[in-house]
Structure formats: structure tokens, C-alpha cells
Design an enzyme around this catalytic site. Structure first.
Site, PDB file in Angstrom:
ATOM      1  N   LYS A 178       0.818  -1.352   0.041  1.00 45.61           N
ATOM      2  CA  LYS A 178       0.068   0.241   0.028  1.00 45.61           C
ATOM      3  C   LYS A 178       0.880   1.275   0.085  1.00 45.61           C
ATOM      4  O   LYS A 178       0.592   2.257  -0.770  1.00 45.61           O
ATOM      5  CB  LYS A 178      -0.892   0.056   1.265  1.00 45.61           C
ATOM      6  CG  LYS A 178      -1.377   1.310   1.678  1.00 45.61           C
ATOM      7  CD  LYS A 178      -2.512   1.181   2.813  1.00 45.61           C
ATOM      8  CE  LYS A 178      -2.077   1.488   4.026  1.00 45.61           C
ATOM      9  NZ  LYS A 178      -1.536   2.945   4.390  1.00 45.61           N
ATOM     10  N   ASN A 179       1.887   1.041   0.682  1.00 42.77           N
ATOM     11  CA  ASN A 179       2.783   2.397   0.998  1.00 42.77           C
ATOM     12  C   ASN A 179       3.675   2.766   0.138  1.00 42.77           C
ATOM     13  O   ASN A 179       4.342   3.721  -0.096  1.00 42.77           O
ATOM     14  CB  ASN A 179       3.256   2.458   2.531  1.00 42.77           C
ATOM     15  CG  ASN A 179       2.253   2.536   3.607  1.00 42.77           C
ATOM     16  OD1 ASN A 179       1.125   2.985   3.116  1.00 42.77           O
ATOM     17  ND2 ASN A 179       2.715   2.380   4.602  1.00 42.77           N
ATOM     18  N   CYS A 202      -5.065  12.254  12.895  1.00 42.07           N
ATOM     19  CA  CYS A 202      -6.030  11.058  12.724  1.00 42.07           C
ATOM     20  C   CYS A 202      -5.486  10.325  14.214  1.00 42.07           C
ATOM     21  O   CYS A 202      -4.872  11.157  15.076  1.00 42.07           O
ATOM     22  CB  CYS A 202      -5.422  10.048  11.894  1.00 42.07           C
ATOM     23  SG  CYS A 202      -3.720   9.181  11.920  1.00 42.07           S
ATOM     24  N   ARG A 262      -0.167  14.335  13.216  1.00 45.05           N
ATOM     25  CA  ARG A 262       0.521  14.215  11.893  1.00 45.05           C
ATOM     26  C   ARG A 262       0.494  15.426  11.186  1.00 45.05           C
ATOM     27  O   ARG A 262       0.149  15.999   9.971  1.00 45.05           O
ATOM     28  CB  ARG A 262      -0.627  13.212  10.925  1.00 45.05           C
ATOM     29  CG  ARG A 262      -1.094  12.181  11.717  1.00 45.05           C
ATOM     30  CD  ARG A 262      -0.133  10.911  11.686  1.00 45.05           C
ATOM     31  NE  ARG A 262       0.471  10.444  10.219  1.00 45.05           N
ATOM     32  CZ  ARG A 262      -0.205   9.443   9.947  1.00 45.05           C
ATOM     33  NH1 ARG A 262      -1.301   9.054  10.059  1.00 45.05           N
ATOM     34  NH2 ARG A 262       0.320   9.110   8.726  1.00 45.05           N
ATOM     35  N   ASP A 279       4.419   0.568  12.286  1.00 42.64           N
ATOM     36  CA  ASP A 279       3.084   0.303  11.917  1.00 42.64           C
ATOM     37  C   ASP A 279       2.925  -1.431  12.246  1.00 42.64           C
ATOM     38  O   ASP A 279       1.722  -1.815  11.987  1.00 42.64           O
ATOM     39  CB  ASP A 279       3.129   0.185  10.090  1.00 42.64           C
ATOM     40  CG  ASP A 279       2.800   1.523   9.849  1.00 42.64           C
ATOM     41  OD1 ASP A 279       3.054   1.639   8.494  1.00 42.64           O
ATOM     42  OD2 ASP A 279       2.585   2.416  10.558  1.00 42.64           O
ATOM     43  N   ARG A 298      -8.598  -0.584   4.487  1.00 48.25           N
ATOM     44  CA  ARG A 298      -7.842   0.372   3.963  1.00 48.25           C
ATOM     45  C   ARG A 298      -6.519  -0.011   3.711  1.00 48.25           C
ATOM     46  O   ARG A 298      -5.641   0.535   2.649  1.00 48.25           O
ATOM     47  CB  ARG A 298      -7.617   1.462   5.109  1.00 48.25           C
ATOM     48  CG  ARG A 298      -8.735   2.131   5.360  1.00 48.25           C
ATOM     49  CD  ARG A 298      -8.457   3.430   6.187  1.00 48.25           C
ATOM     50  NE  ARG A 298      -7.416   4.367   5.518  1.00 48.25           N
ATOM     51  CZ  ARG A 298      -6.488   4.906   6.191  1.00 48.25           C
ATOM     52  NH1 ARG A 298      -6.510   5.060   7.443  1.00 48.25           N
ATOM     53  NH2 ARG A 298      -5.483   5.613   5.636  1.00 48.25           N
TER      54      ARG A 298
END
Ligand code: EPZ
Length: 424
Positions: free
Chosen positions: A22-23, A122, A127, A311, A403
Site C-alpha cells: 500500500k505504502n 488521525c 500528523r 506500523d 484500508r
């Protein structure tokens, strides 16, 4: 809203294929606006965040087409920014994928002006984006902020500069590299983030004709070029998904082989899991993870790559809740990334949080409970806890998983887990 019903006790066994990162795909999709020619990005995962990024690009007049996922090889996304008609990113999409802030660099490089709402914070922290904005100003952008919007302009184009990042920010490093590829002259980014996704971005940009050097090290150099052409690229496997599955295998005392994982990218987690008593070994084209005993408690702190990734901290905390001994966890990257602790305590976990440190005393068995997820990684942590708890666990707000994890519960079910999704 959707929820996951998990019955604890099954040991995960079998083979699972890791999806594309994803990243990596998110910044690479942003980079496609740097050329009017067609780009093809293969091996991409079917994720909510990727769909939102595609919607943001379409809103800018960019053609985006997604094709199938033959036998789990990932989907092919074809992108062509013939014209970039817009320069404004809608609030609701910005809020949904706040990391689209790294569209600012490529849009400034391509069209010379951008308007986007402040991405805001978030669940895991405020952030801020100051490193992004200050760095773009060093490259000649004029940036103003008013009424919750950020306006960036570079009518005469961007020019190369030296930028020193206060912290090796992943997004800021990516944003500045993408802004610099069409700037006049040389850009040097010091204290750059070294994540593998940045190396993947460099490979994609250079296949478009850019001249980027040093991604994966603390200093990245970008020589601006006049223009870029189209390119084809397959994104790297998702190391965070891989680590999440490895931790689930160890937590359930199972035996799982992961395919399409790059062992070097998961080294920090692999060595921590070995320290906890698991066997983690490379096996023809994959990684085999086995744990036949109750995991031992281990201490760890999250760090920028190649350290243990923030993460996977929530997932590691879930593992430590049932480990033998006491684990001291230090979260050095985000301000508020222990949101899973409160939920894990509802299952009988013994966790004391003090600022950025959490002390976890392992208990023999967690007990199933009703939990609520607040972000995609803490949601994965709660699912892992449910897999090992006595009885049933309900994880609410499980749409967070979508997500960042493609078919997460399907993958776990195929490995023997007893869980299913229901509408809340
Ligand atoms: C990327 O976020 C990832 N997202 C995050 O993954 C990941 O947790 C994070 O890097 C750290 O590895 C994507 O790649 C899309 P940072 P990013 O800028 O770029 C502070 C997930 O679960 N900071 O490296 O936003 C910031 O507050 C997500 O997939 C500033 O102070 O992270 C944080 O404390 C979650 N000013 C630290 O730096 C800035 O301008 C690291 O943030 C930028 C960041």
C-alpha cells in the site's frame, strides 16, 4: 459499519501470498502525474486507500483504469495524466487518505499550483506536515494557509536546493523527491527516510527518465530533468502485511509460509520473533514462520527503517499480551499509537501505558470481548488478539482493515482461523 466475529484457539497453518505494498503504490500513483504519457503499475493491492487515490487522480482529470487480479498477482492500474485539469483535492478524499499530501510535490512540478485542505491528524497523532511545506518552500514554492486550505504555487517552476529534514519523514522524503525531479538543478535531501517504499519510488521515477540517487540511504540526490516519459512498474510486496501475518502465526503457535515477501524488508520483526522463540527461516521464494511454544516476552522500540516499524507495534503488543514474562514497548515515531491497549485490557491483558512507553505483563490466556478498532493497524492487532483468546471476540469498525489489508479475513480463514465478517 461492519464487524468481525472471531473464535479463538485455531493454530494458523498453511501458505499465504502477500499483496503489493500500500505504502509503495500510493506515492507511485502520485508520481504518475509527472508525465503526460501512460504509466502501468502492476501488482497493486485491492484496497480502499488505493481506490481513494485513484478517485483523487480522476478528479484532477487524470485517466485511471484498473484491471483484474489474475490468480492473486495483484491488479494492473493504467494511469495517464495527458492534461492535469485540476489542482484541487476534495476535502472528503483528503481526509480519507491524508497521505495524499504527497501529491503536492508532483502537482507543483507539473502544473505549478495546488490547493488542498490541511490533511489534519488521525487516531495515532496530529500528523503535522511542516517538513513537507518547509521543504517545498526551499525548492521555490510559495505556500500560504488560510481557512483550513493550503495554497502552493511555483509559477516559474521549482529549483533544486539542499533540504535537511528534522526527522526522516517517509511522506516528506517522497514529496520532495517528486517535487525535485522536474526542478532546475540539483536537490539534496539529508536525513531522508530509508524505507523500501522510497527505493521503489526511486526505481519507478528513474524508469520514467528521472535522475534520483541514494533512496534507501540518509541522503537522496535528485538532478532535475526537462520532462519524464511513461513507464511500467511492479510494486514491492507489502512488508507490513507480511509482518502482521508473521506475528499472527507466532501468536497462534502455528506454522505459516509467506510467499512474495522480501526477507530483508521484514528483518527487524523476524529477529524479534526469533528472540521470542519462533523459527523464522527463508524457504524457496518465501519465509517460513513456526512457533511451537508460548512466545517469550521481548522488549522493543519502534524506529524508522530499518528499525522495527511503528506500523507493526500494535500487532506486536497483541502478541506480548499472551507471552511469558514482561515486555517494555517504546513507540518513538507517533505520539498516540497505544490506542489498542484499552481494547486489549478488555480481554484481560495487563498493560500499563506511560507516555510513549507501555509495559505488558503476559497473561496465560486472553478472554474474548467486544472491541472497537480505531485505525487499520490497531484493528489488525485486535484480530490477532481474538485469534488467541478464549471464546469469541467481536471487532467493530473492522472496515479499517480494508484500508490496508486485502482480503485479510479470507487469508486468515484459509490458514485455519475461525472468523467471519457481519454487518453491524
Ligand atoms: C508513512 O506515514 C506511512 N504512510 C505510515 O503508515 C507510517 O506509519 C509512517 O510513514 C512511519 O513509517 C504511508 O506511507 C502512506 P512520517 P507518514 O512522515 O509519511 C512527524 C499505515 O498504517 N512528521 O514518516 O505520514 C509525524 O507526526 C500508515 O500504513 C512531522 O512532524 O509518516 C510522525 O511523528 C500509518 N512533520 C513522524 O514524523 C511532517 O511534516 C513520522 O511521520 C511530517 C511528519
Amino acid at each position: 459499519m461492519e464487524k468481525l466475529l472471531v473464535r479463538g484457539g485455531a493454530r494458523l497453518r498453511g501458505t499465504v501470498r502477500v499483496n503489493g505494498a500500500k505504502n509503495a503504490v500510493l506515492p507511485i500513483l502520485a508520481a504518475t502525474v509527472l508525465t503526460p504519457e501512460r504509466c502501468r503499475v502492476a501488482g497493486t493491492p485491492r484496497l480502499r486507500d488505493v481506490e481513494v487515490m485513484a478517485a483523487i487522480l480522476r478528479g484532477l482529470g487524470v485517466e485511471v483504469e484498473t484491471q483484474g487480479d489474475p490468480a492473486g498477482e495483484g491488479r494492473l492500474i493504467t494511469v495517464q495524466a495527458r492534461e492535469v485539469s485540476g489542482c484541487e483535492i476534495p476535502d472528503r478524499l483528503m481526509r480519507e487518505v491524508r497521505s495524499s499530501i504527497f501529491l503536492m510535490g508532483p502537482l507543483l512540478a507539473r502544473v505549478g499550483r495546488v490547493k488542498m485542505s490541511h490533511p489534519g491528524g488521525c487516531a495515532i497523532g496530529p500528523r503535522p506536515i511542516d517538513y513537507h511545506l518547509r521543504g517545498l518552500e526551499r525548492l521555490g514554492a510559495r505556500i500560504t494557509e488560510r481557512h483550513g486550505y493550503i495554497y502552493a504555487e511555483a509559477p516559474a517552476g521549482l529549483r533544486g536546493a539542499e533540504v535537511d529534514l528534522d526527522f526522516p519523514s517517509v511522506g516528506a522524503t517522497e514529496n520532495l523527491i517528486m517535487a525535485a525531479v522536474l526542478a532546475q538543478g540539483l536537490t539534496v535531501i539529508r536525513n531522508a527516510a530509508r524505507e523500501p517504499e522510497i527505493v521503489d519510488l526511486e526505481m519507478f521515477l528513474n524508469s520514467m527518465g528521472a535522475r534520483v540517487r541514494g533512496a534507501g540511504t540518509h541522503t537522496v540526490r535528485v538532478e532535475g530533468v526537462a520532462g519524464l516519459h511513461g513507464a511500467e512498474h511492479r510494486v514491492i510486496p507489502d512488508r507490513i502485511e507480511a509482518c502482521t501475518l508473521m506475528i499472527a502465526a507466532v501468536a497462534t503457535r502455528g506454522e505459516v509460509t509467506l510467499k512474495d515477501v522480501i526477507p530483508q524488508h521484514v528483518q527487524a520483526v523476524a529477529s524479534k520473533l526469533r528472540e521470542a522463540g519462533a523459527v523464522v527461516e527463508e524457504e524457496a521464494g518465501g519465509l517460513r514462520v513456526v512457533c511451537r511454544c508460548r512466545p517469550r516476552a521481548v522488549d522493543f522500540k519502534t524506529l524508522p527503517y530499518p528499525g522495527l516499524p511503528t506500523d507493526v507495534q500494535p500487532q506486536m503488543m497483541a502478541l506480548m499480551c499472551g507471552a511469558e514474562g514482561t515486555s517494555v514497548i517504546t513507540e518513538t515515531v507517533f505520539e498516540n499509537r497505544f490506542t489498542q491497549a484499552e481494547e486489549l485490557r478488555r480481554m484481560g491483558a495487563d498493560i500499563r501505558v506511560d507516555g510513549r512507553t507501555a509495559v505488558v505483563r503476559g497473561v496465560p490466556r486472553l478472554s474474548g470481548a467486544t472491541l472497537e478498532a480505531t485505525d487499520l493497524r490497531n484493528c489488525a492487532a485486535l484480530v490477532i488478539a481474538g485469534l488467541v483468546a478464549e471464546g469469541s471476540t467481536v471487532v467493530e469498525r473492522v472496515e479499517h482493515l480494508d484500508r490496508g489489508y486485502q482480503d485479510f479475513e479470507l487469508k486468515l480463514r484459509r490458514l485455519g482461523a475461525d472468523l467471519r465478517r457481519v454487518r453491524a
